[in-house]
Enzyme design. Structure first.
Site, PDB file in Angstrom:
ATOM      1  N   ASP A  23       0.875  -1.162   0.000  1.00  0.00           N
ATOM      2  CA  ASP A  23       0.000   0.000   0.000  1.00  0.00           C
ATOM      3  C   ASP A  23       0.929   1.233   0.000  1.00  0.00           C
ATOM      4  O   ASP A  23       2.105   1.124   0.357  1.00  0.00           O
ATOM      5  CB  ASP A  23      -0.878  -0.037   1.250  1.00  0.00           C
ATOM      6  CG  ASP A  23      -1.713   1.205   1.391  1.00  0.00           C
ATOM      7  OD1 ASP A  23      -2.384   1.583   0.420  1.00  0.00           O
ATOM      8  OD2 ASP A  23      -1.679   1.822   2.479  1.00  0.00           O
ATOM      9  N   LEU A  24       0.405   2.369  -0.396  1.00  0.00           N
ATOM     10  CA  LEU A  24       1.246   3.578  -0.476  1.00  0.00           C
ATOM     11  C   LEU A  24       1.062   4.469   0.759  1.00  0.00           C
ATOM     12  O   LEU A  24       1.965   4.594   1.598  1.00  0.00           O
ATOM     13  CB  LEU A  24       0.891   4.358  -1.747  1.00  0.00           C
ATOM     14  CG  LEU A  24       1.595   5.702  -1.935  1.00  0.00           C
ATOM     15  CD1 LEU A  24       3.088   5.513  -2.158  1.00  0.00           C
ATOM     16  CD2 LEU A  24       0.983   6.473  -3.106  1.00  0.00           C
ATOM     17  N   ASP A  25      -0.140   5.078   0.854  1.00  0.00           N
ATOM     18  CA  ASP A  25      -0.399   6.067   1.908  1.00  0.00           C
ATOM     19  C   ASP A  25      -0.318   5.420   3.295  1.00  0.00           C
ATOM     20  O   ASP A  25      -1.099   4.515   3.605  1.00  0.00           O
ATOM     21  CB  ASP A  25      -1.797   6.676   1.725  1.00  0.00           C
ATOM     22  CG  ASP A  25      -1.932   7.422   0.402  1.00  0.00           C
ATOM     23  OD1 ASP A  25      -1.023   8.185   0.053  1.00  0.00           O
ATOM     24  OD2 ASP A  25      -2.971   7.251  -0.276  1.00  0.00           O
ATOM     25  N   THR A  31       1.601  10.060   3.970  1.00  0.00           N
ATOM     26  CA  THR A  31       0.513  10.858   3.400  1.00  0.00           C
ATOM     27  C   THR A  31      -0.840  10.606   4.064  1.00  0.00           C
ATOM     28  O   THR A  31      -1.783  11.366   3.835  1.00  0.00           O
ATOM     29  CB  THR A  31       0.398  10.568   1.891  1.00  0.00           C
ATOM     30  OG1 THR A  31       0.582   9.159   1.722  1.00  0.00           O
ATOM     31  CG2 THR A  31       1.436  11.315   1.096  1.00  0.00           C
ATOM     32  N   LYS A  59      -9.160   5.372   6.055  1.00  0.00           N
ATOM     33  CA  LYS A  59      -7.897   4.866   5.492  1.00  0.00           C
ATOM     34  C   LYS A  59      -8.151   3.710   4.533  1.00  0.00           C
ATOM     35  O   LYS A  59      -8.891   2.784   4.860  1.00  0.00           O
ATOM     36  CB  LYS A  59      -6.964   4.398   6.616  1.00  0.00           C
ATOM     37  CG  LYS A  59      -6.383   5.530   7.439  1.00  0.00           C
ATOM     38  CD  LYS A  59      -5.375   4.997   8.428  1.00  0.00           C
ATOM     39  CE  LYS A  59      -4.822   6.102   9.295  1.00  0.00           C
ATOM     40  NZ  LYS A  59      -3.989   5.556  10.378  1.00  0.00           N
ATOM     41  N   SER A 128      -2.523   0.506  -4.384  1.00  0.00           N
ATOM     42  CA  SER A 128      -3.059   1.666  -3.659  1.00  0.00           C
ATOM     43  C   SER A 128      -4.425   2.076  -4.184  1.00  0.00           C
ATOM     44  O   SER A 128      -4.694   1.971  -5.371  1.00  0.00           O
ATOM     45  CB  SER A 128      -2.087   2.836  -3.823  1.00  0.00           C
ATOM     46  OG  SER A 128      -2.668   4.041  -3.391  1.00  0.00           O
ATOM     47  N   ALA A 129      -5.259   2.605  -3.280  1.00  0.00           N
ATOM     48  CA  ALA A 129      -6.583   3.126  -3.682  1.00  0.00           C
ATOM     49  C   ALA A 129      -6.482   4.537  -4.254  1.00  0.00           C
ATOM     50  O   ALA A 129      -7.459   5.065  -4.786  1.00  0.00           O
ATOM     51  CB  ALA A 129      -7.506   3.147  -2.466  1.00  0.00           C
ATOM     52  N   SER A 130      -5.301   5.139  -4.159  1.00  0.00           N
ATOM     53  CA  SER A 130      -5.183   6.565  -4.501  1.00  0.00           C
ATOM     54  C   SER A 130      -5.052   6.825  -5.998  1.00  0.00           C
ATOM     55  O   SER A 130      -4.278   6.163  -6.692  1.00  0.00           O
ATOM     56  CB  SER A 130      -3.962   7.159  -3.795  1.00  0.00           C
ATOM     57  OG  SER A 130      -3.783   8.494  -4.198  1.00  0.00           O
ATOM     58  N   LYS A 159     -11.038  -0.910  -1.693  1.00  0.00           N
ATOM     59  CA  LYS A 159     -10.793  -1.793  -0.555  1.00  0.00           C
ATOM     60  C   LYS A 159     -11.945  -1.555   0.439  1.00  0.00           C
ATOM     61  O   LYS A 159     -12.393  -0.411   0.536  1.00  0.00           O
ATOM     62  CB  LYS A 159      -9.463  -1.439   0.118  1.00  0.00           C
ATOM     63  CG  LYS A 159      -8.239  -1.625  -0.770  1.00  0.00           C
ATOM     64  CD  LYS A 159      -6.991  -1.048  -0.082  1.00  0.00           C
ATOM     65  CE  LYS A 159      -5.809  -1.038  -1.029  1.00  0.00           C
ATOM     66  NZ  LYS A 159      -4.605  -0.384  -0.456  1.00  0.00           N
ATOM     67  N   GLU A 183       0.103  -3.259   4.669  1.00  0.00           N
ATOM     68  CA  GLU A 183      -1.072  -2.379   4.750  1.00  0.00           C
ATOM     69  C   GLU A 183      -1.180  -1.654   6.088  1.00  0.00           C
ATOM     70  O   GLU A 183      -0.905  -2.243   7.133  1.00  0.00           O
ATOM     71  CB  GLU A 183      -2.331  -3.238   4.608  1.00  0.00           C
ATOM     72  CG  GLU A 183      -3.034  -3.136   3.291  1.00  0.00           C
ATOM     73  CD  GLU A 183      -3.602  -1.778   2.940  1.00  0.00           C
ATOM     74  OE1 GLU A 183      -3.694  -0.916   3.841  1.00  0.00           O
ATOM     75  OE2 GLU A 183      -3.944  -1.564   1.773  1.00  0.00           O
ATOM     76  N   ASP A 184      -1.636  -0.401   6.065  1.00  0.00           N
ATOM     77  CA  ASP A 184      -1.845   0.342   7.324  1.00  0.00           C
ATOM     78  C   ASP A 184      -3.329   0.560   7.627  1.00  0.00           C
ATOM     79  O   ASP A 184      -3.644   1.233   8.609  1.00  0.00           O
ATOM     80  CB  ASP A 184      -1.159   1.713   7.265  1.00  0.00           C
ATOM     81  CG  ASP A 184      -1.891   2.677   6.353  1.00  0.00           C
ATOM     82  OD1 ASP A 184      -2.324   2.247   5.255  1.00  0.00           O
ATOM     83  OD2 ASP A 184      -2.068   3.843   6.740  1.00  0.00           O
TER      84      ASP A 184
END
Ligand code: BG6
Ligand code: MG
Length: 223
Positions: A23-25, A31, A59, A128-130, A159, A183-184
């Site tokens: 995951d990114l953020d 971010t 998130k 990522s979802a972004s 997600k 994942e966060d």
């Protein structure tokens, strides 16, 4: 002496995985706090607030779904054209916050883990979802760290639906059981589980139910 927020214990990752999906953020870059600040600014502009705990629910989920949660908390009912306008406003504020990001904003341990994975022949993907993922990768000069990038522009379901991770596994040509997700977000943990993948939670165990392992940050992991 330099004090760091991470624990002193190193956790060893499973050695049998053929792909790592990040995951990114909130995992590779901080971010998640910028998303929070921008959503908070939007809520405040509409005359309400929400808690840090409620923010956990935002998130990992898409911009549009996050807005739906937010408006629900504020008991705000709006036509869809107005919702589009608010989502765009939040994104403008978010983009102001990420504008100054550089290579140095990549979280501790991320480059080390990505390099270690590549050295062992483990394939790497972003999941990522972004819709801003490519922009963040460009700012932080991390695009070349990944064999595949699946982001909010290439999925139709947010997600906890597993689509983003299934697409990443397909892009890497690796079976789901050989993929490990980082994942966060609770929604992301659930997406990984639904995809049939093992998942490392990044953050606090209370916020990451169902993860196979939870660590404060990537810096706490060894391969
Ligand atoms: C996720 C974040 O990675 O991306 C969410 O955890 C965010 O907070 C979602 O809403 C969508 O991001 P963007 O950049 O497309 O608004
Ligand atoms: Mg995240």
């Amino acid at each position: 002496m330099l004090l760091t927020a991470h624990s002193m214990t190193q956790h060893t990752l499973p050695t049998d995985k053929k792909a790592f999906i990040f995951d990114l953020d909130g995992v590779l870059v901080d971010t998640a706090t910028f998303h929070y600040q921008a959503w908070k600014r939007l809520a405040n502009s509409l005359g309400f607030d929400f808690t840090w705990q409620q923010n956990e629910k935002l998130k990992g989920v898409s911009r549009q779904q996050s807005l739906e949660y937010l408006l629900d908390w504020g008991n705000v009912d709006l036509p869809s054209t107005e919702k589009q306008r608010l989502a765009a406003r939040k994104n403008d504020w978010y983009l102001e916050l990420v504008a100054g990001m550089t290579h140095w904003d990549v979280l501790p341990g991320a480059f080390r883990l990505l390099r270690a994975a590549q050295a062992k022949g483990i394939r790497t993907a972003l999941g990522s979802a972004s819709k801003n993922a490519q922009l963040i990768l460009a700012h932080t000069r991390t695009a070349e760290c990944f064999d595949a990038v699946i982001d909010g522009n290439s999925v139709s379901r947010s997600k906890p639906h597993p689509e983003v991770f299934l697409n990443a596994a397909r892009a890497l040509d690796v079976p789901v059981s050989d993929c490990l997700v980082f994942e966060d977000a609770q929604a992301g943990i659930e997406a990984a589980i639904a995809a049939g993948m093992q998942v490392v939670g990044i953050g606090h165990p209370a916020d990451l139910k169902g993860a196979d392992m939870v660590v404060p940050g990537l810096v706490d992991l060894t391969l």
